[in-house]
Design a protein around this motif. Structure first.
Motif, PDB file in Angstrom:
ATOM      1  N   ILE A  83       1.347  -0.926  -0.094  1.00 55.07           N
ATOM      2  CA  ILE A  83       0.302   0.001  -0.004  1.00 55.07           C
ATOM      3  C   ILE A  83       0.905   0.945   0.129  1.00 55.07           C
ATOM      4  N   PRO A  84       0.493   1.779  -0.654  1.00 57.91           N
ATOM      5  CA  PRO A  84       1.933   3.127  -0.876  1.00 57.91           C
ATOM      6  C   PRO A  84       1.182   4.274   0.122  1.00 57.91           C
ATOM      7  N   ILE A  85       1.687   4.807   0.273  1.00 57.05           N
ATOM      8  CA  ILE A  85       2.121   5.240   1.853  1.00 57.05           C
ATOM      9  C   ILE A  85       2.350   6.808   1.621  1.00 57.05           C
ATOM     10  N   ILE A  86       1.428   8.030   1.460  1.00 61.19           N
ATOM     11  CA  ILE A  86       2.620   9.309   1.461  1.00 61.19           C
ATOM     12  C   ILE A  86       2.193   9.893   3.047  1.00 61.19           C
ATOM     13  N   VAL A  87       2.937  10.620   3.380  1.00 65.43           N
ATOM     14  CA  VAL A  87       3.262  11.011   4.794  1.00 65.43           C
ATOM     15  C   VAL A  87       3.238  13.263   4.833  1.00 65.43           C
ATOM     16  N   ILE A  88       2.288  13.515   5.559  1.00 70.14           N
ATOM     17  CA  ILE A  88       1.765  14.547   5.464  1.00 70.14           C
ATOM     18  C   ILE A  88       1.913  15.489   6.589  1.00 70.14           C
ATOM     19  N   SER A  89       3.001  16.079   7.035  1.00 68.81           N
ATOM     20  CA  SER A  89       3.975  16.195   7.404  1.00 68.81           C
ATOM     21  C   SER A  89       3.590  18.132   8.419  1.00 68.81           C
ATOM     22  N   ASN A  90       3.847  18.320   9.099  1.00 73.86           N
ATOM     23  CA  ASN A  90       4.797  19.956   9.811  1.00 73.86           C
ATOM     24  C   ASN A  90       6.118  20.003   9.412  1.00 73.86           C
ATOM     25  N   SER A  91       7.116  18.759   9.669  1.00 78.12           N
ATOM     26  CA  SER A  91       8.443  19.292   9.799  1.00 78.12           C
ATOM     27  C   SER A  91       9.355  18.967   8.584  1.00 78.12           C
ATOM     28  N   GLY A  92       9.871  19.291   7.949  1.00 74.41           N
ATOM     29  CA  GLY A  92      10.413  18.972   6.781  1.00 74.41           C
ATOM     30  C   GLY A  92      12.297  18.343   7.548  1.00 74.41           C
ATOM     31  N   GLN A  93      12.593  17.844   8.395  1.00 72.87           N
ATOM     32  CA  GLN A  93      13.902  17.675   8.793  1.00 72.87           C
ATOM     33  C   GLN A  93      14.601  16.174   8.212  1.00 72.87           C
ATOM     34  N   PRO A  94      15.664  16.249   7.780  1.00 69.24           N
ATOM     35  CA  PRO A  94      16.247  15.122   7.392  1.00 69.24           C
ATOM     36  C   PRO A  94      15.639  13.663   7.833  1.00 69.24           C
ATOM     37  N   VAL A  95      15.916  13.963   9.246  1.00 69.18           N
ATOM     38  CA  VAL A  95      16.534  13.140  10.375  1.00 69.18           C
ATOM     39  C   VAL A  95      14.747  11.803  10.103  1.00 69.18           C
ATOM     40  N   GLU A  96      13.576  12.843   9.928  1.00 67.87           N
ATOM     41  CA  GLU A  96      12.132  12.565  10.232  1.00 67.87           C
ATOM     42  C   GLU A  96      12.121  11.903   8.904  1.00 67.87           C
ATOM     43  N   ILE A  97      12.305  12.317   7.830  1.00 70.95           N
ATOM     44  CA  ILE A  97      12.028  11.362   6.113  1.00 70.95           C
ATOM     45  C   ILE A  97      12.876  10.444   6.090  1.00 70.95           C
ATOM     46  N   GLU A  98      13.974  10.770   6.818  1.00 66.79           N
ATOM     47  CA  GLU A  98      14.535   8.634   6.534  1.00 66.79           C
ATOM     48  C   GLU A  98      13.761   8.088   7.711  1.00 66.79           C
ATOM     49  N   ARG A  99      12.988   8.108   8.763  1.00 60.91           N
ATOM     50  CA  ARG A  99      12.631   7.811   8.964  1.00 60.91           C
ATOM     51  C   ARG A  99      11.294   6.668   9.107  1.00 60.91           C
ATOM     52  N   ILE A 100      11.048   8.084   8.414  1.00 56.92           N
ATOM     53  CA  ILE A 100       9.530   7.833   7.805  1.00 56.92           C
ATOM     54  C   ILE A 100       9.933   6.763   6.852  1.00 56.92           C
ATOM     55  N   LYS A 101      10.853   6.708   5.422  1.00 58.43           N
ATOM     56  CA  LYS A 101      11.085   6.413   4.563  1.00 58.43           C
ATOM     57  C   LYS A 101      12.039   4.905   4.860  1.00 58.43           C
ATOM     58  N   ALA A 102      12.303   4.314   6.025  1.00 58.60           N
ATOM     59  CA  ALA A 102      13.393   3.726   6.484  1.00 58.60           C
ATOM     60  C   ALA A 102      11.567   2.767   6.981  1.00 58.60           C
TER      61      ALA A 102
END
Length: 280
Positions: A83-102
């Motif tokens: 199931i493809p997931i698109i995250v919508i978030s208030n934050s664009g911190q690289p650590v957060e992006i890496e965490r959700i992509k993992a």
């Protein structure tokens, strides 16, 4: 007329900001999707397991169960692979992006940087559908006309805009759009101090929500139109309520226009504000 590229698709929106989820849901439904909305992660997770949707739009900061926890469970169950997931978030911190992509997330959007139409386009791309940001194509003559109108608007003095709106996300989106359009703007999140702000800022157009803390939009509109100093300023109502009764009441009180939030493109809305201000 809107395209129907999402006909037969089930899309889950797990987002606790009801304004945002309603806007996105309407955009998706108009394109044929079956759009289901949930305001907390626990309900969203249960729905994902049952519905097996074609795509999920997932917020991170939510009550009961946050987006990270939902992703962790889905990843453990192997659902993020299907199931493809698109995250919508208030934050664009690289650590957060890496965490959700993992955790298997395909795409990421930052709330302050997008409009609902951007979400729609990202949905198309993620599902492998052709780009269809509008339901029609302009002729070369129409494109030339738009370019000329844009040039004329840019050459004109841009109006000062006072926005009275208590939804923080919508205020941020409007602030971004007004800034990009070079319109000077001031914002208020309640109805108590509008008259003082009008006196100090001297706006050329006022954007007014109807449901506000302290004093509602109807009262504010009445106050503005009964004041000899301010009654010439056009007031544009921007509301979630689309009832004919409310629209007639605001027109009778002297509103220049009425826009329903969920049905309004913000870029076009700013363009209309400029036109209304210039007509006064």
């Amino acid at each position: 007329m809107a395209d129907r590229l999402l006909e037969g698709k089930t899309i889950l929106i797990v987002e606790d900001n009801t304004f945002l989820s309603n806007v996105i849901s309407q955009k998706l439904s108009l394109r044929g999707a079956r759009a289901l909305t949930y305001t907390n992660g626990l309900e969203g997770l249960a729905a994902i397991r049952v519905e097996k949707p074609d795509l999920v739009l997932l917020d991170i900061l939510m009550p009961i169960m946050n987006g990270y926890e939902v992703l962790q469970v889905l990843n453990n169950e192997g659902l993020t692979a299907d199931i493809p997931i698109i995250v919508i978030s208030n934050s664009g911190q690289p650590v957060e992006i890496e965490r959700i992509k993992a955790l298997g997330v395909r795409e990421y959007l930052i709330k302050a940087d997008f409009e609902p139409d951007d979400v729609l386009q990202k949905v198309y791309e993620t599902l492998g559908l052709k780009e269809a940001s509008s339901g029609y194509e302009m002729s070369p003559e129409s494109n030339a006309s738009v370019a000329q109108s844009t040039a004329e608007a840019e050459s004109s003095a841009l109006p000062r805009v006072l926005v009275v709106e208590d939804d923080p996300l919508l205020r941020n989106l409007l602030a971004m759009k007004l800034s990009n359009s070079n319109c000077p703007a001031m914002f208020s999140n309640d109805g108590l101090h509008v008259m003082e702000l009008v006196a100090s800022f001297n706006p050329e157009v006022i954007v007014l929500d109807l449901r506000l803390p302290g004093k509602d939009g109807f009262e504010i509109l009445k106050d503005l139109k009964s004041n000899d100093e301010f009654k010439h300023i056009p007031v544009v109502i921007f509301s979630n309520n689309s009832s004919e009764e409310d629209q007639k009441r605001t027109t009778d009180l002297g509103a220049a226009a009425f826009f329903v939030k969920a049905m309004t493109d913000l870029t076009e809305f700013i363009q209309e504000l400029v036109k209304i201000a210039q007509k006064k």
